[in-house]
Design an enzyme around this catalytic site. Structure first.
Site, short mmCIF file in Angstrom:
data_model
loop_
_atom_site.label_atom_id
_atom_site.label_comp_id
_atom_site.label_asym_id
_atom_site.label_seq_id
_atom_site.Cartn_x
_atom_site.Cartn_y
_atom_site.Cartn_z
N LYS A 1 -14.48 -6.87 -5.77
CA LYS A 1 -14.64 -7.22 -4.35
C LYS A 1 -16.11 -7.45 -4.04
CE LYS A 1 -10.78 -4.37 -2.75
NZ LYS A 1 -10.47 -3.02 -2.28
N LYS B 1 0.85 -1.19 0.00
CA LYS B 1 0.00 0.00 0.00
C LYS B 1 0.89 1.24 0.00
CE LYS B 1 -4.22 -1.81 0.70
NZ LYS B 1 -5.39 -1.52 -0.14
MG MG Z 1 -7.29 -1.49 -3.77
#
Ligand code: MG
EC number: 5.1.1.-
Length: 372
Positions: free
Chosen positions: A287, A189
């Site tokens: 997702k 990230k």
């Molecule tokens: Mg992402």
């Protein structure tokens, strides 16, 4: 003519035995069994404080749903996404508000049921995902087949999953990378002004391929090009959501100036959202919590494939319920980032497991979950 006489007339015992099995499958009579639903909030404790460009926390609350009907209970889960202004309490209330609808559905009609739920319940995609997963778990259990089999997928085709490293100090980042030794590819990230230090910390302990998620963190297209070209030199395979979701034009500009594939996450929220992304992105991250469950995820995957885009399955921090549900779809996709259950310390179930990075699907019916 009764069925036995008809079988005899139409050709023999072989066909007859197949048909007998088919006829005996539960649910084909499509009677409507009574449904009871239960929604609760589970607090999942994180192993590490989790930081992205959007939030930082030590626990996550997810919605857990149970559907009981005809002697079988299906379970589902949805992790509300702060980015879309969702939280578990509102999700639970939204489910309560459509309970009269839910109690009268025929769970065999899981497609129709979710179409009705999408019409009746605006937003609240985590709640929708929890309902949809519970329906699909129920159907798999009633048919006595794992979900991947219900979908016609080969469990041997699961991809490897990355393990995600949240934004942290260089020292903690190095420690997390060491802890993730068994994963062949890591997802890092970035998206803050510490990006170079983060990647340097990772590279000081491993040479593994990396995938990078900027979570919409770069607001300037020239900065995005600079960072992506630098990341290419650091052994990065692709970049997820470099710029804000609504900056499609700028992302298209960036994409024409870099070599690394760009994957849409926050910009790809439903099957119908994908078409406008086609020139700006090389692929989409699907997702369940974001789009509203297994069925909409399948539509997203098929739409993306039909447009020649790469497909990825991701997840939020959640228990093995949601992550295992996504893993059952993973034989369909190019990339997986299904590690949300590995980030928590109090998973109520076991389901999908990981061996040297590869997702291993459980064999039991439905999701194949076992309570811990
Ligand atoms: Mg992402």
């Amino acid at each position: 003519m009764n069925r036995r006489q008809w079988l005899k007339a139409t050709g023999g015992l072989g066909a007859g035995s197949v048909l007998a099995n088919w006829v005996s499958l539960p649910g084909l009579a499509q009677e409507r069994p009574a449904c009871s639903w239960d929604a609760s909030i589970t607090r999942l404790k994180l192993r590490h404080t989790w930081t992205t460009t959007m939030s930082s926390s030590e626990y996550r609350d997810t919605l857990q749903v149970r559907l009981s009907s005809d002697g079988v209970t299906g379970v589902g889960e949805g992790a509300p996404i702060v980015r879309y202004h969702e939280n578990a309490e509102d999700g639970k209330k939204a489910i309560a508000s459509i309970l009269p609808l839910l109690q009268t559905v025929n769970p065999w009609h899981f497609e129709k049921t979710m179409t009705d739920v999408f019409r009746a319940m605006p937003g609240q995609f985590a709640a929708k995902a929890a309902l949809d997963i519970a329906l699909m778990d129920w159907a798999g259990k009633k048919m006595n087949v794992p979900l991947y089999q219900l979908l016609g997928l080969d469990p041997a085709d699961t991809p490897i999953t990355t393990f995600s490293i949240g934004i942290d100090t260089p020292e903690i980042t190095r420690q997390k990378v060491r802890e993730a030794e068994s994963f062949p590819v890591l997802k890092i990230k970035v998206g803050l002004d510490t990006d170079e230090a983060t990647i340097a910390a990772v590279r000081s302990v491993t040479k593994k391929p990396l995938r990078v998620d900027a979570n919409e963190g770069w607001k300037d297209k020239e900065e995005a090009v600079r960072k992506i070209n630098w990341l290419e030199s650091q052994g990065v395979e692709f970049i997820e959501q470099p710029m804000p979701a609504e900056m499609i034009e700028e992302t298209r500009w960036v994409r024409s100036r870099v070599h690394l594939p760009i994957i849409a996450d926050e910009a790809a929220v439903s099957a119908s959202s994908i078409r406008k992304l086609i020139d700006a992105y090389d692929g989409v991250n699907v997702k369940l919590d974001k789009c509203g469950g297994i069925q909409e995820s399948l539509r997203m995957i098929y739409v993306a494939k039909s447009l020649g885009m790469k497909t990825m399955l991701g997840c939020m921090v959640s228990s093995s319920v949601s992550v295992t549900a996504a893993a059952h779809l993973s034989p369909l996709v190019d990339y997986a980032d299904l590690d949300g259950n590995l980030l928590i310390a109090n998973d109520p179930y076991t389901g999908v497991t990981v061996q040297k990075g590869k997702l291993i699907l459980p064999e039991g019916p439905g999701l194949g979950l076992k309570p811990v």
